[in-house]
Write an enzyme that holds these catalytic residues in place. Structure first.
Site, PDB file in Angstrom:
ATOM      1  N   HIS A  17       0.830  -1.203   0.000  1.00  0.00           N
ATOM      2  CA  HIS A  17       0.000   0.000   0.000  1.00  0.00           C
ATOM      3  C   HIS A  17       0.866   1.256   0.000  1.00  0.00           C
ATOM      4  O   HIS A  17       0.574   2.232  -0.702  1.00  0.00           O
ATOM      5  CB  HIS A  17      -0.927   0.008   1.228  1.00  0.00           C
ATOM      6  CG  HIS A  17      -2.107  -0.907   1.103  1.00  0.00           C
ATOM      7  ND1 HIS A  17      -2.003  -2.282   1.151  1.00  0.00           N
ATOM      8  CD2 HIS A  17      -3.438  -0.648   0.934  1.00  0.00           C
ATOM      9  CE1 HIS A  17      -3.201  -2.821   1.020  1.00  0.00           C
ATOM     10  NE2 HIS A  17      -4.096  -1.848   0.887  1.00  0.00           N
ATOM     11  N   HIS A  29       0.845  -2.998   9.484  1.00  0.00           N
ATOM     12  CA  HIS A  29       2.240  -3.213   9.102  1.00  0.00           C
ATOM     13  C   HIS A  29       3.151  -2.702  10.202  1.00  0.00           C
ATOM     14  O   HIS A  29       2.810  -1.766  10.940  1.00  0.00           O
ATOM     15  CB  HIS A  29       2.571  -2.464   7.794  1.00  0.00           C
ATOM     16  CG  HIS A  29       2.217  -3.204   6.559  1.00  0.00           C
ATOM     17  ND1 HIS A  29       2.961  -4.245   6.052  1.00  0.00           N
ATOM     18  CD2 HIS A  29       1.169  -3.051   5.702  1.00  0.00           C
ATOM     19  CE1 HIS A  29       2.406  -4.691   4.946  1.00  0.00           C
ATOM     20  NE2 HIS A  29       1.302  -3.987   4.709  1.00  0.00           N
ATOM     21  N   ASP A  42       8.326  -1.945   7.750  1.00  0.00           N
ATOM     22  CA  ASP A  42       7.713  -2.283   6.459  1.00  0.00           C
ATOM     23  C   ASP A  42       7.418  -1.015   5.658  1.00  0.00           C
ATOM     24  O   ASP A  42       7.699  -0.931   4.458  1.00  0.00           O
ATOM     25  CB  ASP A  42       6.397  -3.045   6.663  1.00  0.00           C
ATOM     26  CG  ASP A  42       6.582  -4.323   7.443  1.00  0.00           C
ATOM     27  OD1 ASP A  42       7.732  -4.767   7.577  1.00  0.00           O
ATOM     28  OD2 ASP A  42       5.583  -4.872   7.913  1.00  0.00           O
TER      29      ASP A  42
END
Length: 445
Positions: free
Chosen positions: A331, A374, A378
């Site tokens: 994302h 996350h 990350d």
């Protein structure tokens, strides 16, 4: 004039070897003597010792060669004076340039001719006007920019660009969209997304047991309470950025190049993501996630699950739930890449658009972390890799630096293939691609 005519005729006499005094027969030592004579003794070591310039290479030296790597001269006065000296030398040795396969009549640097009827040049003895179509030539790069000098006509830029180890003449203001390359890049990113979906299925089967491997310590996740609706907001930020990019893509004159670059970069980053999330399985970042290891049975079952992820674009808004694909955040990659494309391919004066794009990017990253979907690492790695790859790609494309390096063309073959006919920065020009409505055509162009 008589001496110039004699200089031109002597090397062309049948059966007579060129004199040792002709420039095409000069050694590096004689080039060094010429540099000393013209007052450029400080460049003898650079030209003759380090780069071994002899007579023929001196005759085809251009101002672009002086400015760019590997010579990279930085003193403007020296560049211009040396360019004028080279121009005189080329003009005095036109016959020798013909023998080398170039033409330098009334020469500007690199054999460009400025006449009353406009610029012309030739390769292997054949003259071509710059607006007469493509002409292939070897190992020369000519640039004629807009200006007030007499002889510059029509205000376009003439370039010879690298194209599959050849050089191709075209007007820089008329970039070739090369739709077939855009189709190839689309197929590339299509296959990468499919492969990523399949890897996500495999990774889900290897999710560590939450009772054995609890969430790792994380400063942000441990300090900020989870916001349940934050991940949906992150995806909403991504959708807004996507719509902004699609609108720019629709109106941009060079939309084919933009889309090709987007597919190339996005596919490469996600291919790297496949490797990182496959080789290392991190523990689930939050107890709220129901991420038990799942087995999808045979290969057909895995493919069906991969198709579900692929068709839903991996988004929770479309009902897709995935686990284990943590290193690194997909994302964040998408949101950041869209932001950089929006800001790169809109004019610098569009401050409102740039501000909105950056706000959406930063808030999207914050919402990803606030949702505890996350780890912080990350998101950080995803942002760093995406921004560096975007900047490196566009720096190479805008400066054409990779043409000077064989190593770069070996290590980045896809980049060289996609960008070989794009000259420098892509101008931000817009036009309405449809005939109707007429007022949009008038408004945008």
């Amino acid at each position: 004039r008589a001496s110039e005519v004699a200089d031109r005729l002597m090397p062309m006499m049948h059966g007579m070897a060129p004199s040792v005094d002709t420039v095409s027969a000069w050694s590096c030592k004689q080039v060094a003597e010429w540099l000393q004579k013209e007052g450029f003794g400080e460049y003898v070591e650079l030209f003759c010792t380090r780069h071994r310039l002899d007579g023929p290479s001196l005759l085809v030296l251009t101002e672009a060669d002086l400015r760019g790597p590997p010579l990279s001269l930085t003193v403007l006065g020296d560049i211009k004076r040396l360019t004028l000296a080279l121009c005189r030398l080329q003009r005095q040795n036109q016959a020798q340039l013909e023998q080398l396969g170039l033409w330098a009549s009334d020469s500007f640097p690199a054999g460009l001719s400025l006449g009353t009827t406009g610029p012309k040049w030739s390769c292997n003895g054949a003259d071509r006007r710059y607006n007469s179509g493509d002409r292939l030539c070897n190992r020369t790069e000519l640039r004629l920019r807009n200006g007030d000098r007499s002889g510059y006509s029509s205000g376009a830029e003439l370039c010879l660009t690298h194209s599959n180890r050849r050089y191709k003449q075209h007007l820089a203001g008329r970039l070739d969209p090369e739709v077939w390359k855009t189709v190839i890049s689309s197929i590339y990113v299509f296959l990468v997304f499919g492969f990523t979906s399949f890897v996500m299925v495999i990774v889900h089967e290897r999710v560590p047991d939450m009772r054995t491997y609890p969430p790792l310590p994380d400063i942000f996740l441990d300090s900020v309470p989870r916001i349940p609706w934050a991940f949906a907001m992150a995806e909403a930020c991504g959708l807004i950025l996507c719509y902004m990019f699609l609108l720019i893509l629709l109106l941009h004159k060079h939309r084919s190049i933009l889309f090709r670059r987007m597919c190339s970069l996005m596919g490469t980053v996600f291919l790297l993501r496949c490797c990182t999330m496959f080789v290392t399985s991190l523990s689930v970042p939050g107890q709220h996630l129901k991420c038990d290891s799942k087995t999808y049975g045979d290969t057909l079952g895995k493919i069906e699950r991969a198709l579900t992820i692929w068709s839903g674009f991996g988004m929770t808004l479309t009902g897709v739930q995935t686990c284990g694909d943590y290193m690194f955040s997909g994302h964040t990659v998408v949101i950041t890449m869209l932001n950089f494309f929006v800001t790169e391919y809109t004019p610098q004066s569009w401050n409102l658009i740039h501000t909105i794009s950056w706000v959406l990017n930063l808030f999207g990253i914050f919402f990803i972390l606030a949702a505890h979907e996350h780890y912080s690492i990350d998101v950080f790695i995803a942002f760093y890799i995406t921004t560096r790859l975007f900047l490196y790609y566009h720096t190479l494309a805008n400066t054409r630096a990779y043409q000077q390096s064989r190593r770069a063309r070996i290590w980045f073959p896809m980049f060289s293939f996609f960008e070989c006919n794009v000259n420098g920065p892509v101008p931000n020009q817009y036009h309405w691609p449809f005939n109707k409505p007429a007022f949009m055509k008038t408004l945008i162009g």
